[in-house]
Design a protein around this motif. Structure first.
Motif, PDB file in Angstrom:
ATOM      1  N   MET A 116       0.850  -1.188   0.000  1.00 24.19           N
ATOM      2  CA  MET A 116       0.000   0.000   0.000  1.00 24.19           C
ATOM      3  C   MET A 116       0.888   1.240   0.000  1.00 24.19           C
ATOM      4  SD  MET A 116      -3.165  -1.120   2.522  1.00 24.19           S
ATOM      5  CE  MET A 116      -2.266  -2.095   3.724  1.00 24.19           C
ATOM      6  N   TRP A 117       0.365   2.337  -0.472  1.00 27.74           N
ATOM      7  CA  TRP A 117       1.179   3.531  -0.652  1.00 27.74           C
ATOM      8  C   TRP A 117       1.218   4.358   0.628  1.00 27.74           C
ATOM      9  CZ3 TRP A 117       4.666   3.084  -3.778  1.00 27.74           C
ATOM     10  CH2 TRP A 117       5.355   4.164  -4.342  1.00 27.74           C
TER      11      TRP A 117
ATOM     12  N   LYS B  24      -0.575  -1.073 -10.407  1.00 29.08           N
ATOM     13  CA  LYS B  24      -0.522   0.307  -9.922  1.00 29.08           C
ATOM     14  C   LYS B  24      -1.806   0.682  -9.195  1.00 29.08           C
ATOM     15  CE  LYS B  24       2.676   1.929 -13.509  1.00 29.08           C
ATOM     16  NZ  LYS B  24       2.858   2.761 -14.723  1.00 29.08           N
ATOM     17  N   GLU B  25      -2.930   0.258  -9.719  1.00 31.89           N
ATOM     18  CA  GLU B  25      -4.220   0.519  -9.076  1.00 31.89           C
ATOM     19  C   GLU B  25      -4.288  -0.134  -7.698  1.00 31.89           C
ATOM     20  OE1 GLU B  25      -6.859   2.291  -9.988  1.00 31.89           O
ATOM     21  OE2 GLU B  25      -6.767   2.572 -12.160  1.00 31.89           O
TER      22      GLU B  25
ATOM     23  N   PHE C  48       6.081  11.726  -5.395  1.00 30.85           N
ATOM     24  CA  PHE C  48       5.441  10.500  -4.936  1.00 30.85           C
ATOM     25  C   PHE C  48       4.518   9.898  -5.995  1.00 30.85           C
ATOM     26  CE2 PHE C  48       5.994  13.505  -1.370  1.00 30.85           C
ATOM     27  CZ  PHE C  48       7.000  12.839  -0.687  1.00 30.85           C
ATOM     28  N   TYR C  49       3.718  10.730  -6.616  1.00 27.48           N
ATOM     29  CA  TYR C  49       2.784  10.249  -7.638  1.00 27.48           C
ATOM     30  C   TYR C  49       3.545   9.761  -8.864  1.00 27.48           C
ATOM     31  CZ  TYR C  49      -1.196  10.226 -10.873  1.00 27.48           C
ATOM     32  OH  TYR C  49      -2.159   9.847 -11.785  1.00 27.48           O
ATOM     33  N   GLU C  50       4.484  10.584  -9.320  1.00 26.45           N
ATOM     34  CA  GLU C  50       5.244  10.249 -10.529  1.00 26.45           C
ATOM     35  C   GLU C  50       6.073   8.982 -10.317  1.00 26.45           C
ATOM     36  OE1 GLU C  50       5.030  13.181  -9.129  1.00 26.45           O
ATOM     37  OE2 GLU C  50       4.090  14.468 -10.643  1.00 26.45           O
ATOM     38  N   PHE C  51       6.599   8.817  -9.117  1.00 30.28           N
ATOM     39  CA  PHE C  51       7.408   7.637  -8.817  1.00 30.28           C
ATOM     40  C   PHE C  51       6.597   6.356  -9.016  1.00 30.28           C
ATOM     41  CE2 PHE C  51       8.939   4.439  -5.754  1.00 30.28           C
ATOM     42  CZ  PHE C  51      10.256   4.310  -6.161  1.00 30.28           C
ATOM     43  N   LEU C  52       5.381   6.344  -8.523  1.00 30.69           N
ATOM     44  CA  LEU C  52       4.527   5.171  -8.672  1.00 30.69           C
ATOM     45  C   LEU C  52       4.085   4.996 -10.123  1.00 30.69           C
ATOM     46  CD1 LEU C  52       2.830   2.815  -7.637  1.00 30.69           C
ATOM     47  CD2 LEU C  52       1.106   4.465  -6.883  1.00 30.69           C
ATOM     48  N   MET C  53       3.656   6.071 -10.739  1.00 34.93           N
ATOM     49  CA  MET C  53       3.117   5.978 -12.093  1.00 34.93           C
ATOM     50  C   MET C  53       4.185   5.601 -13.125  1.00 34.93           C
ATOM     51  SD  MET C  53      -0.091   6.437 -11.825  1.00 34.93           S
ATOM     52  CE  MET C  53      -0.021   5.731 -10.175  1.00 34.93           C
TER      53      MET C  53
END
Length: 329
Positions: A283-284, A311-312, A296-301
């Motif tokens: 989990m994030w 990813k979802e 943080f967002y870009e790292f996951l995406m």
């Protein structure tokens, strides 16, 4: 993509003041001046940060032990008040915030009842336990009612680091060859308290609690607090025929534990964790406000080793399922 982060911290000045009547805050927490008012803020800087980093929801928890050195009778009162305050703070923003309860560990029976109250009355997602309690690890039988209640309610217990035993800190982490500040960092957020939580995780497994409570769920931050890298070794040195457990240590870990990055943005570490335990058990988490810098967002995406479905799962679906958080309409 919807983002839910689950290791994001809060405190209230009223609770700090209550605690200070009985004990001084650990030196490490006193030094955390860099967070400013971020811990107590809900409506201002915190939401601005979330919007900037495309975080739809934070699951809030009190960072440090709320009542570790407080008499049991007072601990129950203070923890209840702390949970009431947090519930009041997040109530105006149900789409942005959820919460973990803080529990009076001095009285495990009352702690179990408080967990149930918070889940049923406030829809809290579980509880966060910080470090050990007065030199005791939580596999001890006296703490069993808390874990039994969590399993009954189908909510997770999140383990979070806290200052370690002073004797251990002095022996393992202090040296005349470097400064007291570095020794403090080494013993706490730099390494020591992560190792401490990792030891805690293994003790819990070895106690057989997951044979008794097979649906108990534990959340471990900072990519599992060092344990994932040693699962093969733990299995080899302590197999079921030695431990008396029904399964290998790694099997309990991969089935009953869920891990988060806690703001540690290491691509190689991320890929290793997905390979080892699977996207279904990640989990994030950002670890706000202690970690504020990072994409943080870009790292996951941008993680090319993940499918869109994975990813979802990591971004929000696992948290929604395990923490019983309402998803997108």
């Amino acid at each position: 993509m919807r983002i839910v982060t689950i290791e994001e911290h809060f405190t209230a000045q009223e609770i700090i003041d209550e605690n200070n009547k009985f004990t001084e805050a650990p030196e490490f927490y006193k030094s955390m001046v860099f967070v400013g008012n971020s811990l107590t803020d809900i409506d201002g800087e915190r939401i601005d940060f979330m919007d900037k980093h495309k975080i739809d929801m934070q699951v809030l928890s009190y960072t440090s032990p709320v009542s570790d050195q407080v008499p049991a009778s007072e601990a129950v009162r203070i923890c209840k008040r702390a949970n009431d305050i947090l519930a009041e703070k997040i109530k105006p923003h149900p789409e942005r915030f959820a919460a973990f309860a803080t529990l009076p560990m001095a009285d495990p029976v009352e702690a179990a009842q408080e967990l149930e109250r918070c889940v049923k009355e406030y829809n809290f997602c579980g509880a966060l336990l910080a470090g050990q309690f007065q030199g005791h690890f939580y596999e001890e039988k006296s703490f069993f009612p808390i874990f039994a209640k969590a399993a009954e309610l189908d909510v997770p217990i999140s383990f979070h680091p806290a200052p370690i035993n002073q004797v251990i800190q002095d022996f393992y982490y202090t040296s005349p060859e470097y400064s007291a500040f570095i020794a403090g960092q080494f013993a706490s957020a730099g390494f020591g308290w992560h190792l401490d939580v990792g030891v805690h995780e293994v003790r819990l497994i070895l106690s057989g609690i997951f044979d008794k409570l097979p649906n108990l769920k534990i959340i471990a931050g900072h990519w599992g607090e060092l344990i994932p890298a040693y699962l093969e070794r733990l299995d080899y040195m302590m197999p079921p025929q030695s431990t008396g457990l029904r399964k290998k240590i790694s099997e309990y870990y991969k089935e009953n534990f869920y891990i988060t990055p806690s703001g540690i943005l290491s691509p190689m570490q991320f890929e290793y964790m997905v390979t080892l335990i699977g996207a279904e058990h990640i989990m994030w988490a950002v670890d706000y406000p202690y970690i504020k810098q990072g994409n943080f967002y870009e790292f996951l995406m941008s993680a090319e080793f993940l499918t869109n479905e994975e990813k979802e799962l990591i971004a929000h679906k696992n948290a929604e399922k395990i923490l019983h958080i309402k998803g997108e309409n």
